[in-house]
Enzyme design. Sequence first.
Site, PDB file in Angstrom:
ATOM      1  N   THR A  29     -19.176  32.766  21.167  1.00 10.47           N
ATOM      2  CA  THR A  29     -19.451  31.462  20.556  1.00 10.47           C
ATOM      3  C   THR A  29     -19.819  30.465  21.643  1.00 10.47           C
ATOM      4  O   THR A  29     -19.080  30.295  22.611  1.00 10.47           O
ATOM      5  CB  THR A  29     -18.210  31.013  19.752  1.00 10.47           C
ATOM      6  OG1 THR A  29     -18.130  31.852  18.602  1.00 10.47           O
ATOM      7  CG2 THR A  29     -18.308  29.568  19.305  1.00 10.47           C
ATOM      8  N   HIS A 178     -17.334  40.378  10.913  1.00  6.49           N
ATOM      9  CA  HIS A 178     -16.228  39.859  11.737  1.00  6.49           C
ATOM     10  C   HIS A 178     -14.937  39.884  10.917  1.00  6.49           C
ATOM     11  O   HIS A 178     -14.737  39.055  10.027  1.00  6.49           O
ATOM     12  CB  HIS A 178     -16.553  38.418  12.161  1.00  6.49           C
ATOM     13  CG  HIS A 178     -15.700  37.883  13.281  1.00  6.49           C
ATOM     14  ND1 HIS A 178     -14.552  38.509  13.712  1.00  6.49           N
ATOM     15  CD2 HIS A 178     -15.839  36.774  14.064  1.00  6.49           C
ATOM     16  CE1 HIS A 178     -14.024  37.792  14.706  1.00  6.49           C
ATOM     17  NE2 HIS A 178     -14.788  36.740  14.947  1.00  6.49           N
ATOM     18  N   ASN A 181      -9.693  38.342  14.913  1.00 11.84           N
ATOM     19  CA  ASN A 181      -9.385  37.022  15.489  1.00 11.84           C
ATOM     20  C   ASN A 181      -8.897  35.965  14.499  1.00 11.84           C
ATOM     21  O   ASN A 181      -9.107  34.765  14.703  1.00 11.84           O
ATOM     22  CB  ASN A 181     -10.602  36.498  16.274  1.00 11.84           C
ATOM     23  CG  ASN A 181     -10.851  37.335  17.515  1.00 11.84           C
ATOM     24  OD1 ASN A 181      -9.973  38.090  17.935  1.00 11.84           O
ATOM     25  ND2 ASN A 181     -12.022  37.202  18.109  1.00 11.84           N
ATOM     26  N   TYR A 183      -9.723  35.171  11.457  1.00  8.54           N
ATOM     27  CA  TYR A 183     -10.627  34.524  10.505  1.00  8.54           C
ATOM     28  C   TYR A 183     -10.440  35.129   9.098  1.00  8.54           C
ATOM     29  O   TYR A 183      -9.510  35.900   8.880  1.00  8.54           O
ATOM     30  CB  TYR A 183     -12.068  34.583  11.016  1.00  8.54           C
ATOM     31  CG  TYR A 183     -12.207  33.840  12.331  1.00  8.54           C
ATOM     32  CD1 TYR A 183     -11.952  32.466  12.392  1.00  8.54           C
ATOM     33  CD2 TYR A 183     -12.503  34.497  13.512  1.00  8.54           C
ATOM     34  CE1 TYR A 183     -12.028  31.774  13.599  1.00  8.54           C
ATOM     35  CE2 TYR A 183     -12.578  33.806  14.724  1.00  8.54           C
ATOM     36  CZ  TYR A 183     -12.340  32.448  14.760  1.00  8.54           C
ATOM     37  OH  TYR A 183     -12.405  31.768  15.948  1.00  8.54           O
ATOM     38  N   ASN A 238      -5.534  32.287  16.811  1.00 13.53           N
ATOM     39  CA  ASN A 238      -5.689  31.631  15.509  1.00 13.53           C
ATOM     40  C   ASN A 238      -4.532  31.939  14.560  1.00 13.53           C
ATOM     41  O   ASN A 238      -4.716  32.054  13.347  1.00 13.53           O
ATOM     42  CB  ASN A 238      -7.042  32.017  14.879  1.00 13.53           C
ATOM     43  CG  ASN A 238      -8.204  31.454  15.667  1.00 13.53           C
ATOM     44  OD1 ASN A 238      -8.152  30.312  16.114  1.00 13.53           O
ATOM     45  ND2 ASN A 238      -9.245  32.247  15.860  1.00 13.53           N
TER      46      ASN A 238
HETATM   47  C1  8OZ Z   1     -14.172  31.100  20.747  1.00 16.01           C
HETATM   48  C2  8OZ Z   1     -14.385  29.855  20.209  1.00 16.01           C
HETATM   49  C3  8OZ Z   1     -14.742  29.731  18.893  1.00 16.01           C
HETATM   50  C4  8OZ Z   1     -14.866  30.855  18.095  1.00 16.01           C
HETATM   51  C5  8OZ Z   1     -13.836  34.460  17.882  1.00 16.01           C
HETATM   52  C6  8OZ Z   1     -15.776  33.436  16.913  1.00 16.01           C
HETATM   53  O1  8OZ Z   1     -12.800  34.323  18.531  1.00 16.01           O
HETATM   54  C7  8OZ Z   1     -14.786  33.335  17.780  1.00 16.01           C
HETATM   55  C8  8OZ Z   1     -14.643  32.130  18.631  1.00 16.01           C
HETATM   56  C9  8OZ Z   1     -14.297  32.224  19.963  1.00 16.01           C
HETATM   57  O2  8OZ Z   1     -14.087  35.507  17.294  1.00 16.01           O
END
Ligand code: 8OZ
Length: 363
Positions: A29, A178, A181, A183, A238
């Site tokens: 990113t 994805h 992480n 999400y 996260n």
């Molecule tokens: C760093 C900053 C923002 C998003 C991920 C898409 O960790 C990200 C991400 C990484 O998968």
Amino acid sequence: MNPADALLFTPTHLGDIAAANRIAMAPLTRNRALPDRVPSPLAITYYRQRASAGLIIAEATQISPLGQGYLDTPGIYSAEQVAAWKSITDAVHAEGGRIVLQLWHVGRISHTSLLPEGEVPVAPSALRANGKTFTANGFEDVSTPRALALEEIPQLIEDYRVAARNAIAAGFDGVEVHAANGYLIDQFLRDGSNHRDDAYGGSIENRTRLLFEVVSAVAEAIGAGRTGVRLSPVTPVNDAHDSNPQPLFNRAVERLDTIDGLAFIHVIEGATGGDRDNIPFDYPALRARFRGAWIANNGYDAERAGQALASGYADMIAFGRPFIANPDLVARLRSGAPLAELDPATLYGGGEHGYIDYPALDA
Ligand code: 8OZ
């Protein structure tokens, strides 16, 4: 170079995607998209400079306006975005490279200021993550999400299907879903974020359902041989957490393997961008459950990468941050040349500086 390291520079296939070597550029990113979430023209140069990777996995790209969680990240849901991505994939292909797009929905890792007027983030359950995101005001706590209604899930899956078709229209060789992480898909997988009591929550079978349905829909839309998935079984980023990740991810991979010909699974081992040994986890047990190609990631150097390939565990190794300051990372790993260090100040956001002005060694 010892023979194990030399394996990095041999060609391979990931499903229908032919790669010239075993080095993938991991999705990174960089927050340089234009208004309307259109990738910047600078990204043409950025990705072209890195086209010697066997496979570029382009940065996480939201499938819909509600899928965005950070400032200035690109999308793949408008005609303007598709056209801009086409210039990027053309540039990579002109250099002989291969590039897939990472399809992203952040779920609860978002802030209301980044979403369409009046919307709040969506998630499996209305539980705010203990985490921050990057907005126009800098780092801010993420907003409290609302739980997706059962009736909304078919449209969510449809958004992934359309985004995958858009990626192919934009010239990508495939996509990576994805599911890592912390999400949206990862939020459904884990019992720390998924407290649902319907068909998408509770048992491992139910928590792996969204992953399976999304990847099935994408594979049906663009071909399983052009579809991959990213997982991060024990990352804490996260606010991702699960009470028992091994059986959860074993089953997730077993279910993905029932999608005939799925191109690849890409696994972040340990904490994303950090400690590889934060929580004990049996990665070979995952690998043994999947017939397709295996991409391993997180803190690999040439020696560890060569060993992972030589042992038969991995087919490809993804390097993330090293690709930022070393556009010619493949050549540097091959010659044993030193690696340049990235400048953290230009990692997220900004323009050309720290993006397309890191030189190759022969420049
Ligand atoms: C760093 C900053 C923002 C998003 C991920 C898409 O960790 C990200 C991400 C990484 O998968």
